[in-house]
Design a protein around this motif. Structure first.
Motif, PDB file in Angstrom:
ATOM      1  N   LEU A 228      22.930 -65.518  49.842  1.00  0.00           N
ATOM      2  CA  LEU A 228      21.652 -66.133  49.187  1.00  0.00           C
ATOM      3  C   LEU A 228      20.517 -64.662  49.896  1.00  0.00           C
ATOM      4  O   LEU A 228      20.091 -65.022  51.329  1.00  0.00           O
ATOM      5  CB  LEU A 228      20.737 -67.474  49.235  1.00  0.00           C
ATOM      6  N   VAL A 229      19.896 -64.064  49.362  1.00  0.00           N
ATOM      7  CA  VAL A 229      18.762 -62.885  49.975  1.00  0.00           C
ATOM      8  C   VAL A 229      17.583 -63.178  49.159  1.00  0.00           C
ATOM      9  O   VAL A 229      17.319 -63.378  47.810  1.00  0.00           O
ATOM     10  CB  VAL A 229      19.679 -61.520  49.911  1.00  0.00           C
ATOM     11  N   GLY A 230      16.437 -62.675  50.645  1.00  0.00           N
ATOM     12  CA  GLY A 230      15.149 -62.672  49.773  1.00  0.00           C
ATOM     13  C   GLY A 230      14.485 -61.646  49.784  1.00  0.00           C
ATOM     14  O   GLY A 230      14.900 -60.902  50.846  1.00  0.00           O
ATOM     15  N   ILE A 231      13.559 -61.692  49.297  1.00  0.00           N
ATOM     16  CA  ILE A 231      12.038 -60.782  49.637  1.00  0.00           C
ATOM     17  C   ILE A 231      11.446 -60.757  50.444  1.00  0.00           C
ATOM     18  O   ILE A 231      10.530 -61.554  49.235  1.00  0.00           O
ATOM     19  CB  ILE A 231      12.379 -59.820  48.201  1.00  0.00           C
ATOM     20  N   ASP A 232      10.568 -60.269  51.547  1.00  0.00           N
ATOM     21  CA  ASP A 232       9.439 -60.817  52.108  1.00  0.00           C
ATOM     22  C   ASP A 232       8.183 -60.418  50.578  1.00  0.00           C
ATOM     23  O   ASP A 232       8.274 -59.016  51.133  1.00  0.00           O
ATOM     24  CB  ASP A 232       8.991 -60.648  52.665  1.00  0.00           C
ATOM     25  N   LEU A 233       7.755 -60.312  49.725  1.00  0.00           N
ATOM     26  CA  LEU A 233       6.882 -59.797  49.238  1.00  0.00           C
ATOM     27  C   LEU A 233       5.272 -59.544  49.929  1.00  0.00           C
ATOM     28  O   LEU A 233       4.718 -58.710  49.275  1.00  0.00           O
ATOM     29  CB  LEU A 233       6.412 -60.434  47.540  1.00  0.00           C
ATOM     30  N   ILE A 234       5.323 -59.654  50.948  1.00  0.00           N
ATOM     31  CA  ILE A 234       4.181 -59.341  51.626  1.00  0.00           C
ATOM     32  C   ILE A 234       4.503 -57.667  52.621  1.00  0.00           C
ATOM     33  O   ILE A 234       4.389 -56.924  52.371  1.00  0.00           O
ATOM     34  CB  ILE A 234       3.582 -59.967  53.045  1.00  0.00           C
ATOM     35  N   THR A 235       5.877 -57.778  52.968  1.00  0.00           N
ATOM     36  CA  THR A 235       6.192 -56.629  53.873  1.00  0.00           C
ATOM     37  C   THR A 235       7.689 -55.966  53.150  1.00  0.00           C
ATOM     38  O   THR A 235       7.682 -54.617  53.139  1.00  0.00           O
ATOM     39  CB  THR A 235       7.318 -57.060  54.455  1.00  0.00           C
ATOM     40  N   LEU A 236       8.156 -56.603  51.921  1.00  0.00           N
ATOM     41  CA  LEU A 236       9.052 -56.084  50.554  1.00  0.00           C
ATOM     42  C   LEU A 236      10.204 -55.803  51.464  1.00  0.00           C
ATOM     43  O   LEU A 236      11.123 -55.165  51.332  1.00  0.00           O
ATOM     44  CB  LEU A 236       8.917 -54.555  50.585  1.00  0.00           C
ATOM     45  N   LYS A 237      10.326 -56.082  52.470  1.00  0.00           N
ATOM     46  CA  LYS A 237      11.410 -56.500  53.340  1.00  0.00           C
ATOM     47  C   LYS A 237      13.130 -57.536  52.658  1.00  0.00           C
ATOM     48  O   LYS A 237      11.871 -58.451  52.094  1.00  0.00           O
ATOM     49  CB  LYS A 237      11.129 -56.399  54.892  1.00  0.00           C
ATOM     50  N   SER A 238      14.022 -56.757  52.705  1.00  0.00           N
ATOM     51  CA  SER A 238      15.682 -57.729  51.915  1.00  0.00           C
ATOM     52  C   SER A 238      16.229 -58.386  53.327  1.00  0.00           C
ATOM     53  O   SER A 238      16.185 -57.873  54.369  1.00  0.00           O
ATOM     54  CB  SER A 238      16.126 -56.947  51.412  1.00  0.00           C
ATOM     55  N   LYS A 239      15.377 -59.925  53.569  1.00  0.00           N
ATOM     56  CA  LYS A 239      17.081 -60.260  54.866  1.00  0.00           C
ATOM     57  C   LYS A 239      18.022 -61.465  53.760  1.00  0.00           C
ATOM     58  O   LYS A 239      17.575 -62.228  53.426  1.00  0.00           O
ATOM     59  CB  LYS A 239      16.121 -60.665  55.275  1.00  0.00           C
ATOM     60  N   VAL A 240      18.986 -61.453  54.852  1.00  0.00           N
ATOM     61  CA  VAL A 240      19.819 -62.553  54.408  1.00  0.00           C
ATOM     62  C   VAL A 240      19.392 -63.797  54.979  1.00  0.00           C
ATOM     63  O   VAL A 240      18.788 -63.872  55.937  1.00  0.00           O
ATOM     64  CB  VAL A 240      20.716 -62.595  54.649  1.00  0.00           C
ATOM     65  N   ILE A 241      18.837 -65.134  53.833  1.00  0.00           N
ATOM     66  CA  ILE A 241      18.484 -66.339  54.351  1.00  0.00           C
ATOM     67  C   ILE A 241      19.747 -67.447  54.568  1.00  0.00           C
ATOM     68  O   ILE A 241      19.495 -68.261  55.367  1.00  0.00           O
ATOM     69  CB  ILE A 241      17.247 -66.619  53.155  1.00  0.00           C
ATOM     70  N   SER A 242      20.721 -66.923  53.584  1.00  0.00           N
ATOM     71  CA  SER A 242      21.847 -68.403  54.414  1.00  0.00           C
ATOM     72  C   SER A 242      22.775 -67.498  53.594  1.00  0.00           C
ATOM     73  O   SER A 242      23.172 -66.800  52.660  1.00  0.00           O
ATOM     74  CB  SER A 242      21.894 -69.667  53.077  1.00  0.00           C
ATOM     75  N   GLU A 243      24.215 -67.596  54.341  1.00  0.00           N
ATOM     76  CA  GLU A 243      25.509 -67.104  54.129  1.00  0.00           C
ATOM     77  C   GLU A 243      25.852 -68.310  54.000  1.00  0.00           C
ATOM     78  O   GLU A 243      27.837 -69.286  54.074  1.00  0.00           O
ATOM     79  CB  GLU A 243      26.042 -66.427  54.849  1.00  0.00           C
ATOM     80  N   LYS A 244      25.796 -69.691  53.747  1.00  0.00           N
ATOM     81  CA  LYS A 244      26.323 -71.369  53.771  1.00  0.00           C
ATOM     82  C   LYS A 244      26.913 -71.569  52.574  1.00  0.00           C
ATOM     83  O   LYS A 244      28.046 -72.113  53.070  1.00  0.00           O
ATOM     84  CB  LYS A 244      25.582 -72.867  54.182  1.00  0.00           C
ATOM     85  N   LYS A 245      26.655 -70.869  51.497  1.00  0.00           N
ATOM     86  CA  LYS A 245      26.872 -70.917  50.519  1.00  0.00           C
ATOM     87  C   LYS A 245      26.920 -70.013  49.672  1.00  0.00           C
ATOM     88  O   LYS A 245      25.983 -69.412  49.370  1.00  0.00           O
ATOM     89  CB  LYS A 245      26.453 -72.114  49.151  1.00  0.00           C
ATOM     90  N   LYS A 246      27.958 -69.729  48.661  1.00  0.00           N
ATOM     91  CA  LYS A 246      28.461 -68.894  47.341  1.00  0.00           C
ATOM     92  C   LYS A 246      27.275 -69.354  46.432  1.00  0.00           C
ATOM     93  O   LYS A 246      27.986 -69.953  45.948  1.00  0.00           O
ATOM     94  CB  LYS A 246      29.848 -68.168  47.481  1.00  0.00           C
ATOM     95  N   ILE A 247      25.768 -68.530  46.427  1.00  0.00           N
ATOM     96  CA  ILE A 247      25.841 -69.515  44.922  1.00  0.00           C
ATOM     97  C   ILE A 247      25.661 -67.826  43.777  1.00  0.00           C
ATOM     98  O   ILE A 247      26.388 -66.567  43.891  1.00  0.00           O
ATOM     99  CB  ILE A 247      24.223 -67.811  45.176  1.00  0.00           C
ATOM    100  N   ALA A 248      26.257 -68.028  43.005  1.00  0.00           N
ATOM    101  CA  ALA A 248      26.366 -67.098  41.614  1.00  0.00           C
ATOM    102  C   ALA A 248      25.590 -66.415  41.024  1.00  0.00           C
ATOM    103  O   ALA A 248      24.017 -66.317  41.256  1.00  0.00           O
ATOM    104  CB  ALA A 248      27.291 -68.080  40.367  1.00  0.00           C
ATOM    105  N   ALA A 249      25.458 -65.653  40.472  1.00  0.00           N
ATOM    106  CA  ALA A 249      24.954 -64.123  39.972  1.00  0.00           C
ATOM    107  C   ALA A 249      24.645 -65.161  38.893  1.00  0.00           C
ATOM    108  O   ALA A 249      25.201 -65.572  38.091  1.00  0.00           O
ATOM    109  CB  ALA A 249      25.875 -63.334  39.524  1.00  0.00           C
ATOM    110  N   TRP A 250      22.637 -64.455  38.127  1.00  0.00           N
ATOM    111  CA  TRP A 250      22.257 -64.780  37.485  1.00  0.00           C
ATOM    112  C   TRP A 250      22.468 -66.596  37.145  1.00  0.00           C
ATOM    113  O   TRP A 250      22.517 -67.470  36.089  1.00  0.00           O
ATOM    114  CB  TRP A 250      22.520 -64.909  35.861  1.00  0.00           C
ATOM    115  N   PRO A 251      21.813 -67.328  38.399  1.00  0.00           N
ATOM    116  CA  PRO A 251      21.599 -68.802  38.366  1.00  0.00           C
ATOM    117  C   PRO A 251      20.802 -69.533  37.657  1.00  0.00           C
ATOM    118  O   PRO A 251      19.687 -68.954  37.910  1.00  0.00           O
ATOM    119  CB  PRO A 251      22.433 -69.320  39.819  1.00  0.00           C
ATOM    120  N   GLN A 252      20.324 -70.473  37.715  1.00  0.00           N
ATOM    121  CA  GLN A 252      19.074 -71.510  37.163  1.00  0.00           C
ATOM    122  C   GLN A 252      18.814 -72.074  38.048  1.00  0.00           C
ATOM    123  O   GLN A 252      19.271 -72.218  38.926  1.00  0.00           O
ATOM    124  CB  GLN A 252      20.014 -72.932  36.119  1.00  0.00           C
TER     125      GLN A 252
END
Length: 410
Positions: free
Chosen positions: A176-200
């Motif tokens: 689970l990766v997030g983008i901070d829309l202020i700095t436009l930096k990408s950061k791993v938020i969590s690796e506790k659960k594998k999130i499938a692509a194109w989820p709802q």
């Protein structure tokens, strides 16, 4: 006799109770937040009288620390802002002095020339000795100021505040990766659960998110609520296997419309998860099977569109009503009162008007479907991740869409 928390299998001592429920629900400190999320308008009251003197003192001590921390943050913010203001004034003054000195020299030469007191060769020498500073020299101090501002906005003070303005993308390893829309930096938020692509995916509130399904090696139906502050996933009952369905939160229910149940094909099945009962309930099928769908809530109504839907539909009273007609083969993304396609932009003019106006654009967006159905608005910009995992930013005022370069994932 002490009471136990109403949450099943939780025997912790209660600290609060809800006065809005028909039967007062008592809950421990750990489950107060969960109840507030699931029942937003409910009134929670603390059971101070049930606390022992030692626990009461501990509670007061913690509250005092929180208040002290808030005061410190406010003080730091004011001080930092004042420092920035002083820096801006200082750099402005230095640049102004340089420009005024240059202007004075040039005016002196002009006056000498007009008075005829000096000969042409002397005048030429004077002009030759005037050195106009390069732009880089004038703006050197401004660059330093930009660095100061950058440091300021990346202080620990803003660590939690900036994460409210985030959008999710997913790396190849399904972290689970997030983008901070202020700095436009990408950061791993969590690796506790594998999130499938194109989820709802949708927001429950600024700090809590809903995930369902997606596509791994096949369509999946797992459901989770993610608490970003606690970096915790709370499993919920599974739903239909699918990806690319519209997902929206409305009145404590998470609605999902359509999607694709496999690597190809589409579905018209729709349902919702009741956050209070934790149960999935089927609703009326979409007018047509569709995937790459999006949904929004506008004027208290749910609006849906998608790849194969022939426009925008209102879902109300378990029925669909078409309100905008759009080519059914065009990918369409709806958010609040705007619909974005690869060729046109549609806008609902006002709350009172039922009219949607089409505005042809030339922004060159390929019209890709979204990697995640989570769309975020900040001021006049709407942000979304498309299926090429690229961040697109739509300018509401200028009616333009632009790809935004991202910094590497850290």
């Amino acid at each position: 006799m002490s009471k136990s928390c109403y949450v099943e299998h939780c025997n912790k001592e209660v600290s609060s109770f809800c006065t809005t429920c028909e039967i007062n629900k008592y809950m421990c400190t750990d489950h107060v937040g969960q109840h507030i999320i699931q029942a937003k308008s409910h009134q929670i009251e603390a059971l101070f009288l049930s606390l022992s003197p030692i626990k009461l003192e501990c509670f007061r001590s913690k509250m005092s620390l929180y208040i002290s921390y808030i005061s410190k943050v406010k003080s730091n913010l004011c001080n930092a802002t004042e420092t920035l203001h002083n820096l801006i004034e200082s750099q402005h003054a230095k640049v102004l002095v340089k420009l005024e000195d240059l202007e004075s020299k040039i005016n002196s030469i002009i006056n000498s020339s007009e008075s005829g007191k000096i000969c042409e060769t002397e005048l030429f020498d004077m002009i030759s000795n005037v050195k106009i500073p390069e732009e880089a020299v004038i703006f050197k101090n401004i660059k330093g100021l930009n660095e100061e501002i950058n440091i300021f906005y990346n202080q620990e003070l803003f660590k939690n505040l900036s994460s409210e303005n985030s959008i999710f993308l997913f790396s190849d390893s399904r972290r689970l990766v997030g983008i901070d829309l202020i700095t436009l930096k990408s950061k791993v938020i969590s690796e506790k659960k594998k999130i499938a692509a194109w989820p709802q995916c949708c927001k429950i509130n600024d700090r809590t998110f809903f995930f369902n399904g997606g596509w791994g090696s096949e369509a999946v139906g797992c459901t989770d609520i993610f608490y970003i502050d606690e970096n915790r996933f709370e499993p919920k009952p599974e739903s239909y296997l699918r990806w690319g369905g519209a997902c929206v939160n409305h009145k404590d229910k998470i609605y999902i419309f359509g999607g694709s149940p496999a690597c190809s094909g589409q579905s018209d099945l729709s349902n919702y998860l009741d956050l209070e009962t934790n149960q999935w309930n089927d609703i009326c099928k979409l007018p047509k099977a569709s995937y790459a769908n999006t949904a929004t809530v506008l004027d208290g109504q749910i609006l849906i569109t998608g790849m194969l839907l022939s426009g925008v539909y209102v879902y109300e009273n378990d029925a669909y009503t078409q309100i905008v007609n759009i080519n059914d083969e065009a990918n369409k993304i709806i958010f609040e009162r705007w619909v974005i396609t690869g060729k046109s932009f549609y806008e609902k003019r006002s709350d009172e008007s039922k009219e949607w106006v089409e505005i042809p654009t030339a922004y060159g967006w390929k019209g890709n479907y979204l990697y995640t159905s989570l769309i975020v608005r900040r001021d006049n910009y709407v942000y979304m991740m498309d299926n090429s995992n690229e961040l697109q930013r739509f300018d509401i005022e200028k009616k333009k869409i632009k790809k935004i370069p991202l910094l590497p994932v850290s």
